[in-house]
Motif scaffolding. Structure first.
Motif, PDB file in Angstrom:
ATOM      1  N   ARG A  47      79.581  10.002 -23.767  1.00  0.00           N
ATOM      2  CA  ARG A  47      79.632  10.267 -25.202  1.00  0.00           C
ATOM      3  C   ARG A  47      80.692  11.302 -25.558  1.00  0.00           C
ATOM      4  NH1 ARG A  47      73.440  11.838 -25.891  1.00  0.00           N
ATOM      5  NH2 ARG A  47      74.113  13.039 -24.058  1.00  0.00           N
ATOM      6  N   MET A  48      81.140  12.068 -24.570  1.00  0.00           N
ATOM      7  CA  MET A  48      82.175  13.064 -24.826  1.00  0.00           C
ATOM      8  C   MET A  48      83.547  12.409 -25.038  1.00  0.00           C
ATOM      9  SD  MET A  48      80.490  15.908 -24.724  1.00  0.00           S
ATOM     10  CE  MET A  48      81.781  17.142 -24.620  1.00  0.00           C
ATOM     11  N   ILE A  49      83.700  11.184 -24.573  1.00  0.00           N
ATOM     12  CA  ILE A  49      84.992  10.497 -24.658  1.00  0.00           C
ATOM     13  C   ILE A  49      85.002   9.654 -25.919  1.00  0.00           C
ATOM     14  CG2 ILE A  49      86.579   8.926 -23.485  1.00  0.00           C
ATOM     15  CD1 ILE A  49      85.096   9.736 -20.878  1.00  0.00           C
ATOM     16  N   GLU A  50      85.686  10.148 -26.935  1.00  0.00           N
ATOM     17  CA  GLU A  50      85.615   9.539 -28.252  1.00  0.00           C
ATOM     18  C   GLU A  50      86.817   8.670 -28.588  1.00  0.00           C
ATOM     19  OE1 GLU A  50      84.972  12.673 -31.037  1.00  0.00           O
ATOM     20  OE2 GLU A  50      83.019  13.234 -30.218  1.00  0.00           O
ATOM     21  N   PHE A  51      87.984   8.963 -28.025  1.00  0.00           N
ATOM     22  CA  PHE A  51      89.191   8.238 -28.427  1.00  0.00           C
ATOM     23  C   PHE A  51      89.490   7.101 -27.455  1.00  0.00           C
ATOM     24  CE2 PHE A  51      93.741   7.449 -28.835  1.00  0.00           C
ATOM     25  CZ  PHE A  51      93.854   7.299 -30.214  1.00  0.00           C
ATOM     26  N   GLU A  52      89.217   5.891 -27.887  1.00  0.00           N
ATOM     27  CA  GLU A  52      89.482   4.667 -27.139  1.00  0.00           C
ATOM     28  C   GLU A  52      88.938   4.720 -25.704  1.00  0.00           C
ATOM     29  OE1 GLU A  52      93.199   2.675 -27.564  1.00  0.00           O
ATOM     30  OE2 GLU A  52      93.660   3.653 -29.470  1.00  0.00           O
ATOM     31  N   PRO A  53      87.616   4.903 -25.560  1.00  0.00           N
ATOM     32  CA  PRO A  53      87.037   4.931 -24.211  1.00  0.00           C
ATOM     33  C   PRO A  53      87.179   3.576 -23.516  1.00  0.00           C
ATOM     34  CG  PRO A  53      85.316   4.788 -25.877  1.00  0.00           C
ATOM     35  CD  PRO A  53      86.593   5.025 -26.620  1.00  0.00           C
ATOM     36  N   LEU A  54      87.170   3.615 -22.190  1.00  0.00           N
ATOM     37  CA  LEU A  54      87.256   2.391 -21.406  1.00  0.00           C
ATOM     38  C   LEU A  54      85.877   1.736 -21.287  1.00  0.00           C
ATOM     39  CD1 LEU A  54      89.501   3.637 -18.454  1.00  0.00           C
ATOM     40  CD2 LEU A  54      90.240   2.380 -20.491  1.00  0.00           C
ATOM     41  N   ASP A  55      85.880   0.462 -21.023  1.00  0.00           N
ATOM     42  CA  ASP A  55      84.653  -0.260 -20.708  1.00  0.00           C
ATOM     43  C   ASP A  55      84.184   0.210 -19.329  1.00  0.00           C
ATOM     44  OD1 ASP A  55      82.791  -2.211 -19.730  1.00  0.00           O
ATOM     45  OD2 ASP A  55      83.596  -3.673 -21.141  1.00  0.00           O
ATOM     46  N   LYS A  56      82.993   0.764 -19.246  1.00  0.00           N
ATOM     47  CA  LYS A  56      82.511   1.328 -17.974  1.00  0.00           C
ATOM     48  C   LYS A  56      82.372   0.271 -16.884  1.00  0.00           C
ATOM     49  CE  LYS A  56      79.494   4.544 -17.542  1.00  0.00           C
ATOM     50  NZ  LYS A  56      78.259   5.365 -17.586  1.00  0.00           N
ATOM     51  N   SER A  57      82.122  -0.961 -17.267  1.00  0.00           N
ATOM     52  CA  SER A  57      81.900  -2.006 -16.264  1.00  0.00           C
ATOM     53  C   SER A  57      83.198  -2.537 -15.668  1.00  0.00           C
ATOM     54  CB  SER A  57      81.112  -3.167 -16.880  1.00  0.00           C
ATOM     55  OG  SER A  57      81.858  -3.798 -17.920  1.00  0.00           O
ATOM     56  N   THR A  58      84.312  -2.371 -16.395  1.00  0.00           N
ATOM     57  CA  THR A  58      85.581  -2.929 -15.927  1.00  0.00           C
ATOM     58  C   THR A  58      86.679  -1.894 -15.732  1.00  0.00           C
ATOM     59  OG1 THR A  58      86.402  -3.338 -18.176  1.00  0.00           O
ATOM     60  CG2 THR A  58      85.073  -5.087 -17.140  1.00  0.00           C
ATOM     61  N   GLY A  59      86.573  -0.750 -16.410  1.00  0.00           N
ATOM     62  CA  GLY A  59      87.647   0.235 -16.375  1.00  0.00           C
ATOM     63  C   GLY A  59      88.843  -0.171 -17.219  1.00  0.00           C
ATOM     64  N   LYS A  60      88.646  -1.145 -18.090  1.00  0.00           N
ATOM     65  CA  LYS A  60      89.720  -1.637 -18.959  1.00  0.00           C
ATOM     66  C   LYS A  60      89.455  -1.215 -20.408  1.00  0.00           C
ATOM     67  CE  LYS A  60      91.700  -3.922 -15.584  1.00  0.00           C
ATOM     68  NZ  LYS A  60      92.999  -3.472 -15.018  1.00  0.00           N
ATOM     69  N   PRO A  61      90.515  -1.157 -21.248  1.00  0.00           N
ATOM     70  CA  PRO A  61      90.306  -0.810 -22.656  1.00  0.00           C
ATOM     71  C   PRO A  61      89.364  -1.800 -23.343  1.00  0.00           C
ATOM     72  CG  PRO A  61      92.640  -0.723 -22.085  1.00  0.00           C
ATOM     73  CD  PRO A  61      91.941  -1.341 -20.920  1.00  0.00           C
ATOM     74  N   LYS A  62      88.522  -1.268 -24.219  1.00  0.00           N
ATOM     75  CA  LYS A  62      87.580  -2.128 -24.931  1.00  0.00           C
ATOM     76  C   LYS A  62      88.283  -2.961 -26.007  1.00  0.00           C
ATOM     77  CE  LYS A  62      83.532   0.880 -24.327  1.00  0.00           C
ATOM     78  NZ  LYS A  62      82.511   1.709 -25.038  1.00  0.00           N
ATOM     79  N   ASN A  63      89.141  -2.317 -26.772  1.00  0.00           N
ATOM     80  CA  ASN A  63      89.846  -3.003 -27.850  1.00  0.00           C
ATOM     81  C   ASN A  63      91.331  -2.621 -27.807  1.00  0.00           C
ATOM     82  OD1 ASN A  63      87.468  -4.230 -29.320  1.00  0.00           O
ATOM     83  ND2 ASN A  63      86.902  -2.059 -29.454  1.00  0.00           N
ATOM     84  N   PRO A  64      92.057  -3.107 -26.823  1.00  0.00           N
ATOM     85  CA  PRO A  64      93.446  -2.684 -26.662  1.00  0.00           C
ATOM     86  C   PRO A  64      94.347  -3.213 -27.771  1.00  0.00           C
ATOM     87  CG  PRO A  64      92.959  -4.507 -25.194  1.00  0.00           C
ATOM     88  CD  PRO A  64      91.650  -4.103 -25.829  1.00  0.00           C
ATOM     89  N   SER A  65      95.375  -2.439 -28.077  1.00  0.00           N
ATOM     90  CA  SER A  65      96.421  -2.905 -28.986  1.00  0.00           C
ATOM     91  C   SER A  65      97.276  -3.921 -28.244  1.00  0.00           C
ATOM     92  CB  SER A  65      97.281  -1.722 -29.440  1.00  0.00           C
ATOM     93  OG  SER A  65      98.523  -2.171 -29.924  1.00  0.00           O
ATOM     94  N   PRO A  66      97.353  -5.174 -28.718  1.00  0.00           N
ATOM     95  CA  PRO A  66      98.151  -6.181 -28.003  1.00  0.00           C
ATOM     96  C   PRO A  66      99.617  -5.783 -27.847  1.00  0.00           C
ATOM     97  CG  PRO A  66      96.730  -7.221 -29.631  1.00  0.00           C
ATOM     98  CD  PRO A  66      96.662  -5.744 -29.876  1.00  0.00           C
ATOM     99  N   VAL A  67     100.178  -5.143 -28.865  1.00  0.00           N
ATOM    100  CA  VAL A  67     101.592  -4.748 -28.790  1.00  0.00           C
ATOM    101  C   VAL A  67     101.779  -3.652 -27.744  1.00  0.00           C
ATOM    102  CG1 VAL A  67     103.514  -3.721 -30.066  1.00  0.00           C
ATOM    103  CG2 VAL A  67     102.052  -5.430 -31.159  1.00  0.00           C
ATOM    104  N   ARG A  68     100.921  -2.643 -27.783  1.00  0.00           N
ATOM    105  CA  ARG A  68     101.019  -1.558 -26.806  1.00  0.00           C
ATOM    106  C   ARG A  68     100.740  -2.074 -25.396  1.00  0.00           C
ATOM    107  NH1 ARG A  68      96.977   2.674 -28.333  1.00  0.00           N
ATOM    108  NH2 ARG A  68      95.569   1.470 -27.027  1.00  0.00           N
ATOM    109  N   GLN A  69      99.749  -2.932 -25.280  1.00  0.00           N
ATOM    110  CA  GLN A  69      99.407  -3.508 -23.986  1.00  0.00           C
ATOM    111  C   GLN A  69     100.578  -4.326 -23.427  1.00  0.00           C
ATOM    112  OE1 GLN A  69      96.054  -6.220 -24.119  1.00  0.00           O
ATOM    113  NE2 GLN A  69      95.206  -5.318 -22.257  1.00  0.00           N
ATOM    114  N   GLY A  70     101.238  -5.061 -24.309  1.00  0.00           N
ATOM    115  CA  GLY A  70     102.370  -5.874 -23.883  1.00  0.00           C
ATOM    116  C   GLY A  70     103.572  -5.054 -23.467  1.00  0.00           C
ATOM    117  N   ALA A  71     103.618  -3.797 -23.918  1.00  0.00           N
ATOM    118  CA  ALA A  71     104.761  -2.929 -23.605  1.00  0.00           C
ATOM    119  C   ALA A  71     104.590  -2.178 -22.293  1.00  0.00           C
ATOM    120  CB  ALA A  71     104.967  -1.928 -24.746  1.00  0.00           C
ATOM    121  N   VAL A  72     103.431  -2.296 -21.658  1.00  0.00           N
ATOM    122  CA  VAL A  72     103.173  -1.540 -20.429  1.00  0.00           C
ATOM    123  C   VAL A  72     104.220  -1.811 -19.343  1.00  0.00           C
ATOM    124  CG1 VAL A  72     101.574  -1.320 -18.481  1.00  0.00           C
ATOM    125  CG2 VAL A  72     100.742  -1.068 -20.817  1.00  0.00           C
TER     126      VAL A  72
END
Length: 458
Positions: free
Chosen positions: A318-343
């Protein structure tokens, strides 16, 4: 409204939260001290070493033939083990005891912390804890947030820039308050940089640039010591028209345009502006802090779920408020497609900087974008390795590079006179960075910390 000149934060004068009133003399005998000097380019390890620790500091360190064991000292046989400085995270936060425990468990003995709307408030009272060092952001102006392209607070505009006298007053006040790192921020203009650099030198404050109205080239020439976030310190490669709008709207549609630009480059590595910028960073001995653990690492094919690390069990999600990861996968819950594509492009940028000889410092960005204290610093180390740094160079980025680039000469190396923040490892970290997790003995300010007790939920 960004009307304040700075945030005045009073830092406790006693930085060690775990020292006893009186310490016995402690000796580590028989291990190998790993050389982390010369930006990780020196390989003069010290085998069969003896390290003498007294009063929270290293009294002596060297080959056993040259170091005398004091009478009555507590001697720990570490033959076959490896001795390295405690790790440094220069961009994170400690919100509670769970965060402090996680940092320590993962070998982080110094944490530079920043308070903002993504990370919340620092808890100065926690103990045991890494050494806590305060970072403050400095805008150099009265400014206000504005909407850009329909996105609220995506940009800013300057109402009035501060004079040299005001800059001197502000930074001198921050120095008296104990701030040790200054984030030189978006609204600072080129004409202010010399005064900011001079005031920070006078107050022994390290500087990190995250710039907008000043170019990174101008900041390098002025003497800013380091730069944070790949998506920021690569901005000088942008076409002038895009660079101009990106400088005042780093969180809005121009940020999207930045990602689209780097993604659309057919030969990003050969971009002349990027090549020029990489040589500038190389030639001026500045430190780059990618914070790649935030956005890039979760998208890498070599990434692991940070929530699977044993110490993650004590972290309050609960301390992690800004874009926390999905605990089951370690992946972003709602990633920005543009930002994700720029990785892949962000990854390529730092590969270019690494290939051309840039130097790095380690900062995890904890706890924005789901990064976890201590755990994500190791993910940052993995990113530096994949950029092309050797394991020894990566270890130097997390330790002694801070001595060379920020003049932090009390930490970052196992040698006489420095603070006794030390990791004793079961395996050689030069062979694998994963061995940095195999901590046999954790020493903070001269005290042995029981790692098993750190696993207990506060």
């Amino acid at each position: 409204m960004l009307a304040k000149k700075f945030y005045l934060v009073f830092v406790p004068l006693i930085l060690c939260q775990c020292a006893f009133a009186q310490q016995e003399v402690l000796v580590l005998k028989g291990g190998t001290i790993i050389d982390v000097t010369d930006f990780g380019n020196s390989e003069r390890d010290i085998p069969n070493a003896t390290v003498v620790i007294e009063g929270g500091r290293i009294r002596a360190a060297g080959n056993a033939s040259s170091v005398k064991v004091p009478k009555g000292a507590k001697v720990i046989n570490v033959t076959g083990k490896y001795i390295v400085p405690g790790l440094i995270d220069c961009f994170g936060i400690i919100n509670d005891q769970g965060y402090a425990n996680a940092y320590l468990y993962m070998g982080v003995t110094t944490a530079v912390m920043t308070e903002d709307n993504r990370r919340g408030k620092i808890d100065w009272a926690v103990k045991p804890s890494p050494r806590k060092i305060m970072l403050d952001a400095y805008w150099g102006a009265k400014s206000r947030r504005v909407s850009v392209g329909g996105v609220e607070n995506a940009g800013f505009e300057v109402v009035r820039s501060w004079s040299t006298e005001e800059i001197d007053h502000d930074i001198d006040s921050l120095g008296r308050a104990g701030v040790k790192v200054l984030l030189v921020h978006y609204a600072v203009v080129p004409a202010q940089l010399p005064a900011i650099v001079a005031a920070c030198k006078r107050n022994k404050i390290a500087t990190i640039g995250e710039l907008g109205l000043s170019s990174y080239g101008e900041a390098v020439q002025a003497g800013i010591l380091s730069f944070v976030h790949t998506s920021r310190y690569s901005a000088d490669m942008l076409p002038d028209s895009l660079r101009k709008v990106y400088s005042t709207s780093p969180f809005g549609p121009p940020a999207r345009a930045y990602y689209e630009y780097i993604t659309g480059q057919k030969d990003l590595a050969g971009n002349p502006k990027l090549q020029e910028l990489s040589k500038l960073y190389r030639d001026h001995r500045v430190g780059l802090i990618p914070t790649a653990a935030m956005v890039e690492y979760p998208e890498m094919d070599f990434s692991t779920n940070p929530w699977l690390e044993p110490i993650a069990s004590i972290i309050d999600e609960r301390m992690i408020e800004f874009e926390p990861l999905d605990k089951s996968t370690g992946k972003p819950k709602n990633p920005s497609p543009v930002r994700q594509g720029a990785v892949p492009a962000l990854f390529e940028i730092d590969k270019v900087f690494t290939k051309n000889g840039a130097r790095y410092l380690t900062g995890s960005g904890t706890d924005a974008f789901g990064t976890l204290p201590g755990i994500s610093l190791h993910n940052e180390l993995a990113m530096l390795s994949h950029y092309g740094l050797t394991n020894r160079q990566v270890l130097a980025a997390a330790t002694h590079n801070f001595s060379l680039l920020w003049d932090w000469t009390s930490i970052g190396k196992v040698e006489q006179g420095r603070d006794a923040n030390i990791l004793v490892l079961d395996q050689n970290p030069v062979m694998s960075l994963q061995h940095l997790k195999a901590i046999s003995i954790l020493i903070v300010e001269g005290n042995i910390i029981d790692r098993n007790k750190l696993m207990q939920k506060p």
